[in-house]
Design an enzyme around this catalytic site. Sequence first.
Site, mmCIF file in Angstrom:
data_model
loop_
_atom_site.group_PDB
_atom_site.id
_atom_site.type_symbol
_atom_site.label_atom_id
_atom_site.label_comp_id
_atom_site.label_asym_id
_atom_site.label_seq_id
_atom_site.Cartn_x
_atom_site.Cartn_y
_atom_site.Cartn_z
ATOM 1 C CB SER A 44 -0.959 -0.057 1.190
ATOM 2 O OG SER A 44 -2.051 0.794 1.013
ATOM 3 C CD GLU B 164 -2.879 17.900 13.992
ATOM 4 O OE1 GLU B 164 -2.992 18.546 12.921
ATOM 5 O OE2 GLU B 164 -3.824 17.751 14.790
ATOM 6 C CG HIS C 144 -5.528 -3.090 0.876
ATOM 7 N ND1 HIS C 144 -4.823 -2.802 -0.286
ATOM 8 C CD2 HIS C 144 -5.078 -2.209 1.817
ATOM 9 C CE1 HIS C 144 -3.983 -1.806 -0.048
ATOM 10 N NE2 HIS C 144 -4.114 -1.425 1.217
#
Length: 298
Positions: A122, A218, A277
């Site tokens: 991924s 963040e 996945h």
Amino acid sequence: MMLRRPPAAPAPPWRPRPRPPPAAAAARSVVTAVPLAHAELGSRGDRPPLVLLHGLFGSRGNFQTVAKALVRRGSGKVLTLDARNHGGSPSSPVMTYEAMSLDVQHLLSRLGITKCILLGHSMGGKTAMTLALQRPDLVERLISVDISPVSMAPVSEFSAYISAMKSVKIPDGLSRSAARQLADDQLRPVVQLPQLRQFLLTNLVEVEGRYVWRVNLEAISHHLADIMNFPVFHKPYPGPALFLGGSNSPYISSKDYPEIQRLFPKADVQHIQGAGHIVHQDKFEEFITAVLNFLPPA
């Protein structure tokens, strides 16, 4: 390029992504490597070491069982890494593939590795592809697990997951099991799949009596568009490449084949039947066999 078409999978709910926002684009111009946490298994054989790169919200622990199985079956040395802003690696406000590639390059240099075999899942697959396209001299061959070199708009679910993780509130003094259960309860309304919640909860750690997320939410949130995107490259990677997908996953689809062939002309595309996945978790034995079969002769 050998292409093995999978059974039809549902098309992902993505559309082409617009030009990156100025902040993310500006961040690319100032890229500094961070020292990655890593683990080594096995001893150096005749093959270049195999370097495993995990996906978003993951850590090198995701590949621990895979690494042990590969070493046991004769792969030679295997390295597992924590990406920046993940696991035990340092935090950074920048989270682009150029930055993550540079981190791996610096680690290889620090360890005296002049050529490796890269395997990434991924997000880690996109990092591996970026490194191979930037520095083909460092990459003997490449395995991209269930991801293509294409750009996609950020999936709204990821933004929702990040918001849900940020909003988790855990009082000090709870046991680890109680803290995980409380976080699980708070995530459930947004992250409805139990397996996905358990995966995200691997990032909940205790630091000086308080429970915090070890992933830099963040930075990930700010660069989510970059993470779903893929950098522009014009010169192809000349080495062997394997794109190993799950037949039940839409992340390597037939519409991606032209771009795979353009950037990786020696690519072989395979799909493991019945895998989603997380191919290495869903069909472990088949995954290990496919990887070993792709490695160069010892």
